[in-house]
Design a protein around this motif. Structure first.
Motif, PDB file in Angstrom:
ATOM      1  N   VAL A 192      16.763  39.176  76.241  1.00  0.00           N
ATOM      2  CA  VAL A 192      17.197  40.231  77.165  1.00  0.00           C
ATOM      3  C   VAL A 192      18.500  40.850  76.674  1.00  0.00           C
ATOM      4  CG1 VAL A 192      18.032  40.680  79.508  1.00  0.00           C
ATOM      5  CG2 VAL A 192      15.995  39.269  79.153  1.00  0.00           C
ATOM      6  N   ASP A 196      18.419  44.772  75.879  1.00  0.00           N
ATOM      7  CA  ASP A 196      19.262  45.679  76.665  1.00  0.00           C
ATOM      8  C   ASP A 196      20.174  46.507  75.767  1.00  0.00           C
ATOM      9  OD1 ASP A 196      18.104  44.775  78.976  1.00  0.00           O
ATOM     10  OD2 ASP A 196      19.835  43.612  79.661  1.00  0.00           O
ATOM     11  N   GLN A 199      18.134  49.164  74.019  1.00  0.00           N
ATOM     12  CA  GLN A 199      17.785  50.248  74.942  1.00  0.00           C
ATOM     13  C   GLN A 199      18.981  51.167  75.182  1.00  0.00           C
ATOM     14  OE1 GLN A 199      14.910  51.076  75.937  1.00  0.00           O
ATOM     15  NE2 GLN A 199      13.577  49.283  75.945  1.00  0.00           N
ATOM     16  N   ARG A 200      20.174  50.581  75.286  1.00  0.00           N
ATOM     17  CA  ARG A 200      21.364  51.411  75.519  1.00  0.00           C
ATOM     18  C   ARG A 200      21.682  52.301  74.321  1.00  0.00           C
ATOM     19  NH1 ARG A 200      23.213  46.501  78.003  1.00  0.00           N
ATOM     20  NH2 ARG A 200      24.336  45.940  76.098  1.00  0.00           N
TER      21      ARG A 200
END
Length: 261
Positions: A192, A196, A199-200
């Motif tokens: 995760v 994350d 994705q950012r």
């Protein structure tokens, strides 16, 4: 683990990208002279890097090529020096008590290297650099998640110790397996963290020209595919290497071409 852009530089910039990578790689196994204070040694090495002088612990041709790349393309030597600062944690066992300590290391180690490459590629505004920083974090965490057992064999652990305690998992268990419920939950949390960050940083692709966009998207979708494969394997790092099949590689290629823009 793929390295974004390394195969996709223009002929004029490719030698500089390679020189920056060789600098980064040369710092991964520092050899501090016997009986010398580690802090003093790295303080001196960082000062040498930031002033463009030869490093005691790096081949002269490697350092010279990196300095030349920075001078030719207007890159700051400070980001070379920051990597030297981070490399002191490679002396002896590498451990991080909590996520904040790990983040500090990533900010000193992976982020400056990524920023040098970003500036080499002409990405200089603050919004772009924010995305670059996140991608650096994501690729770093993914790479060390997938080679966790190999890292531990070298005495290095890039998972916070307080998270090992939270899930009642030992470093030795992460080195050898098996994939217990606690280990799976711990590795899910690391996945995760990587996902994350990736994705950012995804929006950077929309700010790039066609050639660089496709290069980044190929590695970005490839990274997510590796995370998905790890999930499909139920977070078992020990039974077999986490790799993509030919079909999965084809899916990554199609996503690069036709996926979300």
């Amino acid at each position: 683990m793929p390295r974004p852009f390394y195969d996709d530089w223009s002929r004029r910039r490719r030698p500089a990208a390679q020189a920056l990578w060789h600098w980064h790689s040369a710092l991964k196994s520092p050899a501090v002279p016997k009986d010398e204070d580690v802090k003093a040694y790295f303080d001196e090495e960082r000062a040498r890097a930031e002033s463009g002088r030869p490093l005691r612990g790096m081949p002269e041709e490697t350092a010279s090529a990196a300095y030349e790349a920075c001078e030719t393309h207007g890159l700051t030597l400070d980001w070379l020096g920051t990597q030297v600062e981070a490399a002191r944690l490679f002396v002896g066992e590498t451990r991080f008590e909590d996520a904040d300590q790990l983040e500090t290391f990533v900010r000193l180690w992976a982020v400056p290297h990524a920023r040098l490459l970003a500036h080499l590629a002409g990405l200089t505004n603050s919004v772009q650099i924010g995305w670059v920083d996140e991608l650096a974090r994501g690729f770093f965490h993914l790479a060390h998640l997938l080679r966790l057992p190999a890292d531990l064999a070298r005495g290095r652990l890039f998972v916070p110790l307080d998270e090992l305690r939270q899930y009642e998992v030992s470093a030795e268990q992460l080195r050898t397996g098996p994939a217990t419920e606690g280990a799976r939950r711990l590795l899910w949390k690391q996945s995760v963290r990587a996902r994350d960050a990736l994705q950012r940083g995804r929006s950077l692709a929309d700010d790039l020209g066609l050639r660089k966009r496709y290069a980044l998207l190929r590695y970005w979708h490839g990274a997510l595919a590796l995370l998905n494969e790890l999930d499909r394997r139920d977070y078992d790092l020990w039974a077999a290497p986490i790799e993509l099949s030919r079909l999965r590689r084809l899916e990554v290629y199609l996503l690069m071409l036709f996926g979300r823009r």
